[in-house]
Every structure is written in structure tokens, then in C-alpha cells.
Motif scaffolding. Sequence first.
Motif, PDB file in Angstrom:
ATOM      1  N   GLU A  70       0.857  -1.192   0.000  1.00 51.87           N
ATOM      2  CA  GLU A  70       0.000   0.000   0.000  1.00 51.87           C
ATOM      3  C   GLU A  70       0.885   1.231   0.000  1.00 51.87           C
ATOM      4  OE1 GLU A  70      -2.530   2.361  -0.560  1.00 51.87           O
ATOM      5  OE2 GLU A  70      -3.602   0.514  -0.068  1.00 51.87           O
TER       6      GLU A  70
ATOM      7  N   LEU B 261      -6.266   6.165   4.363  1.00 52.11           N
ATOM      8  CA  LEU B 261      -7.222   5.125   3.986  1.00 52.11           C
ATOM      9  C   LEU B 261      -8.490   5.214   4.825  1.00 52.11           C
ATOM     10  CD1 LEU B 261      -4.755   2.150   3.526  1.00 52.11           C
ATOM     11  CD2 LEU B 261      -6.026   3.321   1.727  1.00 52.11           C
TER      12      LEU B 261
ATOM     13  N   ALA C  13     -11.825   3.509   2.951  1.00 50.13           N
ATOM     14  CA  ALA C  13     -11.372   2.340   2.188  1.00 50.13           C
ATOM     15  C   ALA C  13     -11.691   1.059   2.950  1.00 50.13           C
ATOM     16  CB  ALA C  13      -9.868   2.438   1.936  1.00 50.13           C
TER      17      ALA C  13
END
Length: 93
Positions: free
Chosen positions: A9, A16, A21
Motif C-alpha cells: 500500500e 485510507l 477504504a
Amino acid sequence: ECTIFQVPETLTCEVLAKMGAPPKPDYPIITAEQMEKYDGFIFGLSGRYGIMPAQMKTFMDSTGKLWKKGALVGKAAGCFFSSGTQGGGQETM
């Protein structure tokens, strides 16, 4: 036999979370150096506006050393793409 990996990532956990996410699957993270151990690869990518995710681009960019020394020559490779909407870029993927 096959092994499923995910690429590293590039966004922080904080970013995030702000994006909402979904959690990442529990697959191991691959490094470019590990690619030498395998006979071939199939890459599954999501599409966003007709381009690959930045995480995959960053990973592919990290394989330059392998390309330079020919470590991936002769290995089979393929890819598939998916986008979730019409106009999501599938016409350019």
C-alpha cells in the motif's frame, strides 16, 4: 500451485480511513525481489479512469533492477482488469 499476493500500500492508514477504504485482504505482501522465485505471474487490476492503481504502478517501477539483470526473461505473464462502472476506463485498459 499458485500463491496470491498483494502489492504494498502506498497510502497511510490515516488516509485510507479518511477515504473509507475497505480493509485489505489477508494476503502476503510481495516484494520485487520475490518475483525471481516464480515461473510466471497473473496480475489482477482494478481500473480507475483507464489507468492502473498507483500502488501497482509503484510496484512495477520497483522491478527495474530485475529487468536490468534479465531476471524475469522467460517467465510467463498475463493480466486482467475490471472496472465497476460504465465509463470507468474499460475502453482503455
